[in-house]
Scaffold this motif. Structure first.
Motif, PDB file in Angstrom:
ATOM      1  N   ILE A  37       0.842  -1.211   0.000  1.00 48.00           N
ATOM      2  CA  ILE A  37       0.000   0.000   0.000  1.00 48.00           C
ATOM      3  C   ILE A  37       0.873   1.255   0.000  1.00 48.00           C
ATOM      4  CG2 ILE A  37      -1.879   1.218   1.190  1.00 48.00           C
ATOM      5  CD1 ILE A  37      -2.288  -1.498   2.781  1.00 48.00           C
ATOM      6  N   ASP A  38       0.487   2.221  -0.821  1.00 46.11           N
ATOM      7  CA  ASP A  38       1.198   3.500  -0.840  1.00 46.11           C
ATOM      8  C   ASP A  38       0.186   4.588  -1.215  1.00 46.11           C
ATOM      9  OD1 ASP A  38       3.288   5.303  -0.669  1.00 46.11           O
ATOM     10  OD2 ASP A  38       4.261   4.688  -2.526  1.00 46.11           O
ATOM     11  N   SER A  39       0.617   5.856  -1.126  1.00 47.62           N
ATOM     12  CA  SER A  39      -0.236   6.953  -1.572  1.00 47.62           C
ATOM     13  C   SER A  39       0.627   8.025  -2.210  1.00 47.62           C
ATOM     14  CB  SER A  39      -1.038   7.524  -0.390  1.00 47.62           C
ATOM     15  OG  SER A  39      -0.183   8.094   0.579  1.00 47.62           O
ATOM     16  N   ALA A  40      -0.017   8.863  -3.014  1.00 43.43           N
ATOM     17  CA  ALA A  40       0.705   9.924  -3.734  1.00 43.43           C
ATOM     18  C   ALA A  40      -0.290  11.023  -4.075  1.00 43.43           C
ATOM     19  CB  ALA A  40       1.341   9.358  -5.009  1.00 43.43           C
ATOM     20  N   GLY A  41       0.242  12.154  -4.552  1.00 41.53           N
ATOM     21  CA  GLY A  41      -0.603  13.268  -4.965  1.00 41.53           C
ATOM     22  C   GLY A  41      -0.387  13.587  -6.432  1.00 41.53           C
ATOM     23  N   THR A  42      -1.411  14.155  -7.067  1.00 38.20           N
ATOM     24  CA  THR A  42      -1.212  14.604  -8.451  1.00 38.20           C
ATOM     25  C   THR A  42      -0.397  15.898  -8.467  1.00 38.20           C
ATOM     26  OG1 THR A  42      -3.333  15.757  -8.390  1.00 38.20           O
ATOM     27  CG2 THR A  42      -3.329  13.524  -9.322  1.00 38.20           C
ATOM     28  N   GLY A  43      -0.473  16.675  -7.388  1.00 35.00           N
ATOM     29  CA  GLY A  43       0.269  17.928  -7.295  1.00 35.00           C
ATOM     30  C   GLY A  43       1.594  17.742  -6.561  1.00 35.00           C
ATOM     31  N   ASP A  44       2.463  18.756  -6.691  1.00 35.52           N
ATOM     32  CA  ASP A  44       3.796  18.622  -6.072  1.00 35.52           C
ATOM     33  C   ASP A  44       4.051  19.623  -4.946  1.00 35.52           C
ATOM     34  OD1 ASP A  44       4.088  20.988  -7.434  1.00 35.52           O
ATOM     35  OD2 ASP A  44       5.853  20.372  -8.584  1.00 35.52           O
ATOM     36  N   TRP A  45       3.017  20.367  -4.546  1.00 38.92           N
ATOM     37  CA  TRP A  45       3.221  21.447  -3.560  1.00 38.92           C
ATOM     38  C   TRP A  45       3.719  20.956  -2.212  1.00 38.92           C
ATOM     39  CZ3 TRP A  45      -1.774  20.640  -5.654  1.00 38.92           C
ATOM     40  CH2 TRP A  45      -2.008  21.364  -6.832  1.00 38.92           C
ATOM     41  N   HIS A  46       3.334  19.753  -1.825  1.00 38.74           N
ATOM     42  CA  HIS A  46       3.626  19.290  -0.464  1.00 38.74           C
ATOM     43  C   HIS A  46       4.641  18.154  -0.425  1.00 38.74           C
ATOM     44  CE1 HIS A  46       0.370  21.832   0.964  1.00 38.74           C
ATOM     45  NE2 HIS A  46      -0.321  21.391  -0.076  1.00 38.74           N
ATOM     46  N   VAL A  47       5.326  17.926  -1.544  1.00 35.73           N
ATOM     47  CA  VAL A  47       6.272  16.811  -1.633  1.00 35.73           C
ATOM     48  C   VAL A  47       7.292  16.869  -0.489  1.00 35.73           C
ATOM     49  CG1 VAL A  47       8.192  15.868  -3.006  1.00 35.73           C
ATOM     50  CG2 VAL A  47       6.026  16.430  -4.116  1.00 35.73           C
ATOM     51  N   GLY A  48       7.470  15.728   0.182  1.00 37.84           N
ATOM     52  CA  GLY A  48       8.441  15.624   1.279  1.00 37.84           C
ATOM     53  C   GLY A  48       7.877  15.993   2.636  1.00 37.84           C
ATOM     54  N   ARG A  49       6.625  16.523   2.639  1.00 37.23           N
ATOM     55  CA  ARG A  49       6.041  16.943   3.916  1.00 37.23           C
ATOM     56  C   ARG A  49       5.213  15.826   4.551  1.00 37.23           C
ATOM     57  NH1 ARG A  49       4.016  22.410   1.943  1.00 37.23           N
ATOM     58  NH2 ARG A  49       5.949  23.533   1.585  1.00 37.23           N
ATOM     59  N   PRO A  50       5.098  15.846   5.883  1.00 36.17           N
ATOM     60  CA  PRO A  50       4.217  14.884   6.560  1.00 36.17           C
ATOM     61  C   PRO A  50       2.751  15.243   6.305  1.00 36.17           C
ATOM     62  CG  PRO A  50       5.157  16.412   8.160  1.00 36.17           C
ATOM     63  CD  PRO A  50       5.795  16.740   6.831  1.00 36.17           C
ATOM     64  N   PRO A  51       1.833  14.337   6.615  1.00 35.18           N
ATOM     65  CA  PRO A  51       0.413  14.652   6.437  1.00 35.18           C
ATOM     66  C   PRO A  51      -0.005  15.894   7.222  1.00 35.18           C
ATOM     67  CG  PRO A  51       0.706  12.304   6.844  1.00 35.18           C
ATOM     68  CD  PRO A  51       2.043  12.947   7.080  1.00 35.18           C
ATOM     69  N   ASP A  52      -1.066  16.540   6.744  1.00 37.56           N
ATOM     70  CA  ASP A  52      -1.670  17.684   7.423  1.00 37.56           C
ATOM     71  C   ASP A  52      -1.885  17.319   8.908  1.00 37.56           C
ATOM     72  OD1 ASP A  52      -3.725  20.224   6.554  1.00 37.56           O
ATOM     73  OD2 ASP A  52      -4.209  19.161   8.418  1.00 37.56           O
ATOM     74  N   PRO A  53      -1.571  18.241   9.828  1.00 31.97           N
ATOM     75  CA  PRO A  53      -1.729  17.957  11.266  1.00 31.97           C
ATOM     76  C   PRO A  53      -3.131  17.473  11.625  1.00 31.97           C
ATOM     77  CG  PRO A  53      -0.634  20.067  10.942  1.00 31.97           C
ATOM     78  CD  PRO A  53      -1.029  19.591   9.582  1.00 31.97           C
ATOM     79  N   ARG A  54      -4.151  17.968  10.910  1.00 30.02           N
ATOM     80  CA  ARG A  54      -5.525  17.522  11.202  1.00 30.02           C
ATOM     81  C   ARG A  54      -5.729  16.064  10.803  1.00 30.02           C
ATOM     82  NH1 ARG A  54      -8.140  22.144   7.676  1.00 30.02           N
ATOM     83  NH2 ARG A  54      -6.312  21.477   6.456  1.00 30.02           N
ATOM     84  N   ALA A  55      -5.090  15.652   9.701  1.00 31.15           N
ATOM     85  CA  ALA A  55      -5.178  14.247   9.280  1.00 31.15           C
ATOM     86  C   ALA A  55      -4.393  13.367  10.250  1.00 31.15           C
ATOM     87  CB  ALA A  55      -4.633  14.088   7.858  1.00 31.15           C
ATOM     88  N   GLN A  56      -3.230  13.856  10.678  1.00 33.88           N
ATOM     89  CA  GLN A  56      -2.434  13.092  11.647  1.00 33.88           C
ATOM     90  C   GLN A  56      -3.216  12.870  12.938  1.00 33.88           C
ATOM     91  OE1 GLN A  56       1.708  13.883  12.423  1.00 33.88           O
ATOM     92  NE2 GLN A  56       1.891  15.177  10.610  1.00 33.88           N
ATOM     93  N   ALA A  57      -3.863  13.956  13.420  1.00 35.18           N
ATOM     94  CA  ALA A  57      -4.610  13.871  14.687  1.00 35.18           C
ATOM     95  C   ALA A  57      -5.792  12.909  14.553  1.00 35.18           C
ATOM     96  CB  ALA A  57      -5.099  15.256  15.094  1.00 35.18           C
ATOM     97  N   LEU A  58      -6.444  12.966  13.407  1.00 30.15           N
ATOM     98  CA  LEU A  58      -7.604  12.102  13.170  1.00 30.15           C
ATOM     99  C   LEU A  58      -7.191  10.631  13.141  1.00 30.15           C
ATOM    100  CD1 LEU A  58     -10.583  11.765  12.406  1.00 30.15           C
ATOM    101  CD2 LEU A  58      -9.950  12.280  10.045  1.00 30.15           C
ATOM    102  N   ALA A  59      -6.124  10.331  12.405  1.00 35.52           N
ATOM    103  CA  ALA A  59      -5.646   8.944  12.333  1.00 35.52           C
ATOM    104  C   ALA A  59      -5.241   8.460  13.726  1.00 35.52           C
ATOM    105  CB  ALA A  59      -4.487   8.828  11.349  1.00 35.52           C
ATOM    106  N   LEU A  60      -4.552   9.328  14.457  1.00 36.61           N
ATOM    107  CA  LEU A  60      -4.090   8.954  15.797  1.00 36.61           C
ATOM    108  C   LEU A  60      -5.277   8.688  16.727  1.00 36.61           C
ATOM    109  CD1 LEU A  60      -1.311   8.483  16.990  1.00 36.61           C
ATOM    110  CD2 LEU A  60      -1.328  10.833  17.849  1.00 36.61           C
ATOM    111  N   ALA A  61      -6.333   9.485  16.559  1.00 39.19           N
ATOM    112  CA  ALA A  61      -7.549   9.278  17.362  1.00 39.19           C
ATOM    113  C   ALA A  61      -8.142   7.896  17.093  1.00 39.19           C
ATOM    114  CB  ALA A  61      -8.576  10.368  17.052  1.00 39.19           C
ATOM    115  N   HIS A  62      -7.821   7.348  15.913  1.00 42.49           N
ATOM    116  CA  HIS A  62      -8.289   6.002  15.578  1.00 42.49           C
ATOM    117  C   HIS A  62      -7.158   4.985  15.766  1.00 42.49           C
ATOM    118  CE1 HIS A  62     -12.255   7.212  14.186  1.00 42.49           C
ATOM    119  NE2 HIS A  62     -11.664   8.307  13.724  1.00 42.49           N
ATOM    120  N   GLY A  63      -6.123   5.394  16.486  1.00 38.41           N
ATOM    121  CA  GLY A  63      -5.057   4.455  16.867  1.00 38.41           C
ATOM    122  C   GLY A  63      -3.976   4.246  15.828  1.00 38.41           C
TER     123      GLY A  63
END
Ligand code: 4NP
Length: 154
Positions: A37-63
């Motif tokens: 499993i992997d993921s990618a973006g069609t755009g290059d603006w965020h290349v090399g960056r970690p996920p958005d803090p809101r996405a990180q917090a949400l995933a963490l809330a689900h363990g």
């Protein structure tokens, strides 16, 4: 048969597709199904960056800790490396068709087409949205992950 391989593609690779990656990783482990499993973006603006803090917090809330994920841009080569490429919304699908090589192994489709009753629909982009939009995106990618695990278990 070699193990199935799945690439999720959204626009920035910092909100929806990392959440889809996280959801499927978790569901695959629970179900004892081996999937690359992997993921990618069609755009290059965020290349090399970690996920958005809101996405990180949400995933963490689900363990699920997704802080080590790093954004990358999808390439034509991905169509030779992944058996399944799933676009998170119809615009992502259009953009993928634009860079799709003439011959490749990937089955390219809209992610929500895998979910009964959701054919043709988008995982709504929560980037400019609020917490509710992130929760909705999470619910959608979890429904898709359940459908994919069912499919690959067969
Ligand atoms: P994603 O969300 O495609 O789900 O990762 C977005 C992230 C960044 C932007 C748009 C959508 N952006 O415009 O930078």
């Amino acid at each position: 048969m070699s193990q199935p391989s799945v690439l999720f593609v959204c626009l920035g690779n910092i909100c929806r597709s990392p959440l889809a990656e996280a959801a499927l990783r978790a569901r695959a482990v629970e179900a004892g199904v081996a999937i690359t499993i992997d993921s990618a973006g069609t755009g290059d603006w965020h290349v090399g960056r970690p996920p958005d803090p809101r996405a990180q917090a949400l995933a963490l809330a689900h363990g699920i800790d997704i802080s080590s994920y790093r954004a990358r841009q999808v390439t034509a080569e991905d169509f030779h490396r992944f058996g399944h490429v799933y676009a998170l919304d119809p615009q992502n699908l259009k953009d993928l068709h634009r860079i799709e090589p003439s011959h490749h192994i990937a089955d390219l489709r809209l992610l929500m087409d895998m979910v009964p009753g959701r054919k043709g629909t988008a995982v709504i982009d929560p980037y400019y949205g609020d917490e509710h939009d992130f929760e909705q995106a999470w619910a959608d990618v979890c429904a898709a992950a359940d459908a994919l695990v069912k499919r690959f278990r067969r």
